[in-house]
Design a protein around this motif. Sequence first.
Motif, short mmCIF file in Angstrom:
data_model
loop_
_atom_site.label_atom_id
_atom_site.label_comp_id
_atom_site.label_asym_id
_atom_site.label_seq_id
_atom_site.Cartn_x
_atom_site.Cartn_y
_atom_site.Cartn_z
N LYS A 182 0.75 -1.45 0.01
CA LYS A 182 0.12 -0.15 -0.18
C LYS A 182 0.83 1.21 0.31
CE LYS A 182 -4.23 1.80 2.45
NZ LYS A 182 -5.07 1.50 3.52
N ASN A 183 1.09 1.67 -0.83
CA ASN A 183 1.55 2.97 -1.11
C ASN A 183 1.12 4.62 -0.76
OD1 ASN A 183 3.82 1.48 -2.53
ND2 ASN A 183 2.61 1.82 -4.63
N VAL A 184 1.96 5.15 0.08
CA VAL A 184 1.54 6.80 0.38
C VAL A 184 2.15 7.21 -0.58
CG1 VAL A 184 0.70 7.91 2.92
CG2 VAL A 184 1.23 5.08 2.69
N TYR A 185 1.99 8.75 -0.70
CA TYR A 185 1.92 10.16 -1.62
C TYR A 185 1.69 10.88 -0.68
CZ TYR A 185 3.50 12.92 -4.79
OH TYR A 185 4.06 13.79 -5.48
N CYS A 186 2.96 11.08 -0.08
CA CYS A 186 3.25 12.81 0.03
C CYS A 186 4.07 13.88 -0.56
CB CYS A 186 3.40 13.22 1.53
SG CYS A 186 5.00 11.94 2.38
N ASP A 187 4.07 15.05 -0.91
CA ASP A 187 4.75 16.14 -1.26
C ASP A 187 5.17 17.54 -1.25
OD1 ASP A 187 2.73 17.12 -1.83
OD2 ASP A 187 2.04 16.75 -3.83
N GLY A 188 6.28 17.95 -1.58
CA GLY A 188 6.54 18.93 -1.29
C GLY A 188 7.45 19.92 -1.49
N ILE A 189 8.37 20.94 -1.21
CA ILE A 189 9.73 21.22 -1.60
C ILE A 189 10.68 20.60 -0.99
CG2 ILE A 189 11.13 22.95 -1.81
CD1 ILE A 189 8.27 24.94 -2.52
N PHE A 190 10.60 20.40 0.25
CA PHE A 190 11.51 19.61 0.96
C PHE A 190 13.13 19.92 1.38
CE2 PHE A 190 8.61 16.65 0.26
CZ PHE A 190 7.88 16.13 1.35
N ASP A 191 12.99 22.02 1.97
CA ASP A 191 14.32 22.67 1.58
C ASP A 191 15.11 22.77 2.44
OD1 ASP A 191 15.62 24.27 0.09
OD2 ASP A 191 15.20 25.70 0.61
N MET A 192 15.89 22.47 2.93
CA MET A 192 17.05 21.71 3.90
C MET A 192 15.88 21.09 4.85
SD MET A 192 18.51 25.54 5.11
CE MET A 192 17.06 26.43 5.12
N CYS A 193 15.54 19.97 4.15
CA CYS A 193 14.94 18.50 4.85
C CYS A 193 15.35 18.51 6.61
CB CYS A 193 15.11 17.75 3.93
SG CYS A 193 13.83 15.85 4.90
N HIS A 194 14.19 19.00 7.07
CA HIS A 194 14.14 18.95 8.84
C HIS A 194 13.29 17.71 9.42
CE1 HIS A 194 10.48 21.50 8.45
NE2 HIS A 194 10.99 22.29 8.03
N ILE A 195 13.15 18.10 10.79
CA ILE A 195 13.00 17.27 11.55
C ILE A 195 10.51 16.92 11.24
CG2 ILE A 195 14.10 16.66 13.79
CD1 ILE A 195 12.67 19.15 15.30
N GLY A 196 10.15 18.79 11.11
CA GLY A 196 9.10 18.81 10.76
C GLY A 196 9.06 18.21 9.33
N HIS A 197 10.04 18.03 8.29
CA HIS A 197 9.49 17.13 7.56
C HIS A 197 9.46 14.85 8.01
CE1 HIS A 197 11.01 20.08 4.90
NE2 HIS A 197 10.09 20.34 5.05
N GLN A 198 11.24 15.01 8.60
CA GLN A 198 10.67 13.68 9.07
C GLN A 198 9.54 13.05 9.81
OE1 GLN A 198 14.43 14.24 10.87
NE2 GLN A 198 15.52 13.57 9.55
#
Length: 322
Positions: A182-198
């Motif tokens: 079951k594939n879950v998709y999320c997207d974004g720019i993720f600039d300087m990927c940080h703990i919020g993105h994680q």
Amino acid sequence: MSEAGESTKNVYCDGIFDMCHVGHQNLFRNASKHGSVIVGVVGDKDANGYKRPPIMSAAEREAQVLGCKHVSKVIPDALCFGMTEDFLKEHNIHICGVGQEYFDRFPDPDDDPYYKVPRKLGIAVPMPRYDGLSTSELIKRIRERMSGEFVPPKVDSDGDASPALLETDLDDEPDLAGKERKNVYCDGIFDMCHIGHQNLFRNAAKHGTHVIVGVVGDKDANNYKRPPIMTAAERETQVLGCKCVSKVVHNALCFGMTEEFLKEHDIHVCAVGQEYFDRFPNPDDDPYYKVPRKLGMAVPMPRFDGLSTSELIKRVQERTDL
């Protein structure tokens, strides 16, 4: 890792890991070739007296390191100078991953103020230096881009030379244990990927077996809010180095997700920020996620109110010692 029948060895590497980036992730990946990776994160007091006070707090740095692939454990407030035999025994460390630059700078282990003990014990393994992105380079880019005189370079394409789909190593693929994929998709720019993105990736992973992350390309990202600090290739690589992420979709859609896109990437669930549900109560008004919401496959993701890319940029701008 280890031969069949052998117990896994613990490999230790340490550092400040401020604004943890792909260079640090490469260190963890290389260290993992020798065993299970334990990472020591230097505390604020020692870090402040080393080169420059970090942009991120020790707690933030520890959390981000722990969110990277290949890291099994983080030791907070790690030693900055003079590693001891007692420390190695306390944490059951069998191998130390040490940057090649320490071997080059201190040919005689007795002269090495950092790794003298593991080197003399014969348990220090040199780690190749990463000559790409660094924390200093990120700080330099932030200051240049926020100077008011910065003109973003023209982007004619979104990096078509990059693969359309980047995959993890096979041993990083989640074990389905008999469950249907079951594939879950999320997207974004993720600039300087940080703990919020994680945290987003971690929450998305609760809704399926594999997390696929779409990273918006440079051209669309430059026209969205502000030109990213990192290139699309750097952002893709860093996202792929985070736990829970199985694949990265290159040059992802920034606006108007389509049914064709969902079918092409075999997406079963879309993880969508709660703010889009709040901002557009009627799915027909949502220019980003109208299609998955109307198809009933959009799942709201809680907003992370801690660290953000904007906050990191603000901290750099406010510092006068950089």
